[in-house]
Structures are given as structure tokens and as C-alpha cells.
Design a protein around this motif. Structure first.
Motif, short mmCIF file in Angstrom:
data_model
loop_
_atom_site.label_atom_id
_atom_site.label_comp_id
_atom_site.label_asym_id
_atom_site.label_seq_id
_atom_site.Cartn_x
_atom_site.Cartn_y
_atom_site.Cartn_z
N GLY A 23 0.67 -1.66 -0.11
CA GLY A 23 -0.10 0.17 -0.39
C GLY A 23 0.53 1.49 -0.12
O GLY A 23 2.20 1.34 -0.45
N PRO A 24 0.17 2.57 0.01
CA PRO A 24 1.59 3.44 0.26
C PRO A 24 1.79 2.89 1.31
O PRO A 24 2.36 2.85 1.94
CB PRO A 24 0.17 4.22 0.64
CG PRO A 24 -1.45 4.36 1.34
CD PRO A 24 -1.20 2.24 1.03
N VAL A 25 3.14 3.93 0.46
CA VAL A 25 4.61 3.84 1.57
C VAL A 25 5.05 5.07 1.13
O VAL A 25 4.46 6.23 0.46
CB VAL A 25 5.51 3.02 1.20
CG1 VAL A 25 5.14 2.37 1.66
CG2 VAL A 25 6.21 3.58 -0.02
N SER A 26 6.35 6.12 2.25
CA SER A 26 6.61 7.52 1.36
C SER A 26 8.03 7.40 0.28
O SER A 26 8.35 6.09 0.27
CB SER A 26 6.93 8.30 2.63
OG SER A 26 8.06 7.36 2.79
N LEU A 27 8.18 8.58 -0.13
CA LEU A 27 9.60 8.53 -0.87
C LEU A 27 10.64 8.03 0.17
O LEU A 27 11.57 7.27 0.03
CB LEU A 27 9.87 9.43 -1.60
CG LEU A 27 11.03 10.07 -2.31
CD1 LEU A 27 11.65 9.08 -3.02
CD2 LEU A 27 10.88 11.52 -2.64
N LEU A 28 11.00 8.25 1.86
CA LEU A 28 11.46 7.78 2.04
C LEU A 28 12.08 6.12 2.65
O LEU A 28 13.27 5.80 2.73
CB LEU A 28 11.47 8.60 3.28
CG LEU A 28 12.85 8.48 4.87
CD1 LEU A 28 14.07 8.87 4.00
CD2 LEU A 28 12.08 8.93 5.69
N ASP A 29 10.99 5.70 2.59
CA ASP A 29 11.05 4.45 2.39
C ASP A 29 11.38 3.55 0.99
O ASP A 29 11.99 2.41 1.23
CB ASP A 29 8.72 3.79 3.24
CG ASP A 29 8.33 4.42 4.31
OD1 ASP A 29 9.15 4.16 4.82
OD2 ASP A 29 7.27 4.62 3.78
N ALA A 30 11.36 4.13 0.18
CA ALA A 30 11.57 3.20 -1.16
C ALA A 30 13.55 2.65 -0.77
O ALA A 30 13.48 2.67 -1.98
CB ALA A 30 11.48 4.51 -2.47
#
Length: 213
Positions: free
Chosen positions: A62-69
Motif C-alpha cells: 500500500g501507500p509508503v513514503s519516498l523515504l521508505d523506497a
């Protein structure tokens, strides 16, 4: 059995003459390599611009942040993959498939604290099925709703290669390219450039009669 293909061929010389011409070319090759090193050094000295680390992507959970990538690493290399809504795999962007599909072995990138990921313009569920059908395993995210924020005025829908740096919880964009700049992803062209017939593309400066597809 000797068989002629009637193809255009380089002239035939003895090995000594051939080596003299190759040695002359090698001087230019080495200069080209050194210039590439100098450009890379300049690239490392570019300033950077901050990007909102909370920009939302859609991944497998589901939704994640750019930081998580970043997957915990300091650097992120993202390929922005074009997408044609509701088209079958065979009608998706051939160029993106050509480039993105070559990034398979990523362990060395990881040892250099870098993550590679695909940022696809398509919806996640549909586009990740395309990824799976192609036999790829690269981290895959949909940026359908966040591409405008990520690209900050650049044209949405075009393929890009973008590099990011993480400093704590802050994210910075350090480099981007498109067009032939994304050839960094490819090894086929680099290999073909060393062959007598090259890439066999119409724009190449090749002798008359060389095959061009």
C-alpha cells in the motif's frame, strides 16, 4: 565450407597494420574514458535540491513514503517507467522494457549503499502484474498520484533516471537525466559499440552498406 554473405566488410590487412590502427584508436578511447571520469567527478560535485520525503508512493503493502523506497540505504536510483493505461504488455513502452529490464543483479549497488527502484506512472496492481509477467524482481512503486510532485515541473509521462540522497529523514535530489542519458542502464549498446557493425541503427555514422535495422 566457405560461404559469402555478400555483406559489407572492413578491408583486410595484415596483423601489424591492424595493430597500428587499433593502437591509434586506443589513444582516443583512453581520452574518452578519462573525460568520462572527469564528468562523473563533476557530477559528484553538483549541488542538490531537497525533496519532500513524505511524498506518497504505492508499493506492495500500500501507500509508503519516498523515504521508505530507500530501504534503509543512503542512496536511491529511480527509473520513471512510462505506462499506457489498459494496454497489454506487448503494447507497453518498449524502450522502458529494454532499459529497466536490464537491472537484475543489484547486490553490488547495495554494497555501495544504493537502492534501485522503478517508479511507474501506472496504477500499482495493473503495472506490477506487467513487471511480474516480464520476470523482473526490481522494487516497484506506482507514482501515478505523486509524479508531478516528484518531477517538480518536468514533463510527467516521460522516462527519467533520477538519483536521490537520504540524510537522516531528509531526501535530496542530486541528479536526473532522460533520453540517451538512461543508456547507463544498458550493457547491450556498450557491447555492440565495440563490434564492427555497431548498434545497426540508422543514425549511426557507419560505412556504406553496413547493416542497419
Amino acid at each position: 565450407m566457405n560461404e559469402s554473405t555478400n555483406a559489407a566488410l572492413p578491408k583486410v590487412v595484415d596483423r601489424a597494420i591492424w595493430q597500428v590502427e587499433l593502437d591509434a584508436l586506443r589513444i582516443r578511447e583512453k581520452a574518452h574514458t578519462r573525460e568520462g571520469d572527469a564528468i562523473a567527478a563533476a557530477r559528484r560535485r553538483l549541488p542538490m535540491v531537497e525533496v519532500d520525503a513524505t511524498i506518497r508512493l504505492v508499493g506492495p503493502d500500500g501507500p509508503v513514503s519516498l523515504l521508505d523506497a530507500f530501504e534503509g540505504r543512503r542512496q536511491l536510483i529511480a527509473y520513471f517507467h512510462m505506462w499506457h493505461d489498459d494496454h497489454p504488455a506487448a503494447e507497453q513502452c518498449a524502450g522502458c522494457a529494454f532499459y529497466n529490464g536490464q537491472v537484475r543483479e543489484r547486490s553490488y549497488l547495495h554494497t555501495c549503499d544504493a537502492t534501485y527502484a522503478t517508479f511507474c506512472y501506472g496504477p500499482y496492481e495493473q503495472s506490477v502484474r506487467y513487471r511480474d509477467s516480464m520476470g523482473w524482481d526490481v522494487p516497484w512503486y506506482s507514482v501515478r498520484d505523486s509524479a508531478e510532485a516528484l518531477l517538480a515541473g518536468r514533463q510527467v509521462g516521460v522516462f527519467y533516471l533520477v538519483c536521490y540522497l537520504r540524510e537522516g529523514d531528509r531526501v535530496f535530489e542530486t541528479y536526473w537525466t532522460t533520453g540517451r542519458g538512461v543508456e547507463a542502464l544498458d550493457n547491450n549498446y556498450a557491447l555492440l559499440d565495440r563490434t564492427v557493425y555497431g548498434r545497426q541503427e540508422p543514425w549511426e555514422d557507419s560505412p556504406a552498406g553496413w547493416p542497419q535495422h
